[in-house]
Design an enzyme around this catalytic site. Structure first.
Site, PDB file in Angstrom:
ATOM      1  N   GLY A  50     -46.292  -4.932-108.917  1.00 34.16           N
ATOM      2  CA  GLY A  50     -47.305  -5.117-107.876  1.00 34.16           C
ATOM      3  C   GLY A  50     -46.749  -5.807-106.642  1.00 34.16           C
ATOM      4  CB  CYS A  51     -44.645  -8.808-106.252  1.00 30.61           C
ATOM      5  SG  CYS A  51     -45.808  -9.938-107.070  1.00 30.61           S
ATOM      6  CB  THR A  52     -41.853  -4.180-105.902  1.00 28.25           C
ATOM      7  OG1 THR A  52     -41.090  -5.174-106.603  1.00 28.25           O
ATOM      8  CG2 THR A  52     -40.921  -3.206-105.208  1.00 28.25           C
ATOM      9  CB  ALA A  55     -42.618  -6.882-100.779  1.00 30.83           C
TER      10      ALA A  55
END
Length: 158
Positions: A50-52, A55
């Site tokens: 999710g963070c990738t 970002a």
């Protein structure tokens, strides 16, 4: 006994000032960007799915953010070394800031209890704040879904 850790930040509030280290070792203060729109997004962990997605969404639209006089600041409790690897792996050209003690996340209401698959833990609540050139919060998003979020933030800049 634990202290009350978070108080949500809302539209119209003054954005809480902070100073954190970037993955390049720079001291980054919110007030350094007075006169610009500032996107501060809190995310749980470098190089996770999710963070990738989130970002890479901000990176893809970075030129459009810059065209609207906006700067993007990604904040997580990861170390500067972790941020450096994450930025290099995905060619991220915006500030990734290390909030290892999660003090800034607490100031913004982006730290608290989470329930993941029935397991209660404390951590980053994926949140984003759009701050005006005069330091006021224009909009706050809590419990963000990563897919398409960067575009939603971009479209919220006047």
């Amino acid at each position: 006994m634990t202290k009350q850790k978070t108080q949500k930040v809302s539209a119209g509030d003054n954005a809480p000032e902070f100073k954190l280290k970037s993955y390049k070792g720079e001291d980054i203060q919110l007030s350094n960007f007075k006169g610009k729109y500032i996107v501060v997004y809190f995310y749980p962990k470098d190089d996770t799915p999710g963070c990738t997605i989130e970002a890479r969404g901000f990176q893809k639209l970075l030129d459009k953010f810059k065209a609207k006089n906006a700067v993007v600041l990604g904040v997580s409790p990861d170390s500067m070394e972790s941020h450096c690897s994450f930025a290099e792996k995905y060619n991220l050209n915006f500030y990734l800031l290390s909030d290892e003690g999660h003090n800034v996340a607490e100031q913004y209401g982006a730290w608290g209890k989470k329930n993941m698959y029935g397991k209660i833990s404390e951590g980053i609540i994926r949140s984003t704040f759009l701050i005006s050139p005069d330091g006021k919060v224009i909009r706050a998003w809590y419990k963000v879904k990563p897919e398409g979020h960067a575009e939603e933030v971009l479209n919220s800049i006047p």
